[in-house]
Design an enzyme around this catalytic site. Sequence first.
Site, mmCIF file in Angstrom:
data_model
loop_
_atom_site.group_PDB
_atom_site.id
_atom_site.type_symbol
_atom_site.label_atom_id
_atom_site.label_comp_id
_atom_site.label_asym_id
_atom_site.label_seq_id
_atom_site.Cartn_x
_atom_site.Cartn_y
_atom_site.Cartn_z
ATOM 1 C CG ASP A 244 1.108 49.444 37.866
ATOM 2 O OD1 ASP A 244 0.380 48.991 36.966
ATOM 3 O OD2 ASP A 244 0.696 50.170 38.787
ATOM 4 C CG HIS A 385 4.588 46.168 40.664
ATOM 5 N ND1 HIS A 385 3.751 45.802 41.697
ATOM 6 C CD2 HIS A 385 4.474 47.517 40.544
ATOM 7 C CE1 HIS A 385 3.167 46.888 42.180
ATOM 8 N NE2 HIS A 385 3.587 47.943 41.509
HETATM 9 ZN ZN ZN Z 1 4.371 52.242 39.837
#
Ligand code: ZN
Length: 425
Positions: A244, A385
């Site tokens: 993400d 991430h």
């Molecule tokens: Zn996020």
Amino acid sequence: MRKIMIILITLILSISIVFSIINDYKIKNNVNTIILKENNMTIGINYPTTNIKKLDFEIKKQVNTIYDDFIKEYGLDNKHSELNIDYNFNITNERYINIVLEKYISNSKNLTSKLYTYVFDVKQNRFLTLKDLINQEELKYISSYVQKELLSKYKDSIGINELNNILSPEYNNFKLFTFNDQKFVLYFNSPNFKDIVDVEIPIENINLKIPIEMGTSIQNTFKVKKIKNKVIDPNKKMIALTFDDGPSKYTDKIIDLLNKYDASGTFFVLGNKVEMYKETLIKMVEQGSEIGNHSYNHKWLIKLNKDDFLNQVNQTQSILKNTIGYTPTLLRPTYGSVNDEIKKNTTLDIILWNIDTLDWKLKNYKDIVNRVVGKVEDGDIVLMHDIHERTLKALEIILPKLKEEGYQFVTVSELKKAQELRKYE
Ligand code: ZN
């Protein structure tokens, strides 16, 4: 000698003229319209002609048959009847001509319509059947996809058993289809459905036997091309690594690392980074990874009103489409927060996760590794991430380790597809 030279030069000249004609060969598409109003009949016919004899012949033959049948059936009727034929035409990758011909008849008793589809490969100068495009395994996926779509739409009028029957994975059940560089479309004339029904499947979800360049119909944009060479065994263990908040300066290295282990990931990106990381996003798709939508600038989606929510999602959809010719089908809501409003207001698939690596919080990459290795199970979706260096370092350990344990690293859509296939077996 001079004579031979002249002959030779003439020969070379004429060969090069022939070649330049071949190079200039463009598929022509003309519409032929016939409008007739006679006695008790109105007839409006539109059909295409190209400069391809074989294709034109079949279309013309079908149009004539429809016309003759209509005259035979309604010509002597005193009640008014109408025949209409129309069509849809598209050329994909300057090679595959897809035509949908639609017959519509209206008379004093009822309305009927019927579709005919044609997929023609200009290069091979022949029609393509579903068997030319799709293997048996893929057919199972299509069958279960269509069943699911139609069941939700027609659950009140058809039973599951009936659907299973009409849509079992046999080539004969899926005779009507077309495709373009974005979607594969199946059509059904079946009397069990009230109207003609079509089901669209995103082209990236289907492994066609022929190479297709995706997104080429989008004008003035880069045309991202997925290089499909990954073989996924639906019966072997698999997980989906998801990333993400990117892309970032680490994303390229993460893609390289995925490549090294025949892995793909799913990158839920922010719209406001798309232009800056255009090259990275192209590399992502080419490598076999998937792009999902993670809002435009990471607003907390559940707190927004409908318009602002739609802006966040749609801006990201359109910037991806305009920049690299890619349209995501997945949404990961910011902060993993979902409510009924969000579910109601988007058609994208909402994807959360089962394993949170906490890579946004844990400072030591080894702690991130330990959140995954030994914890992960078949079918899991792992949250990471791609904006931290420690995530990259953790992956350098996670990937070889899990590969050794027999895991395949697939995209979220590939995971969903495999789960569908397993259900089927
Ligand atoms: Zn996020």
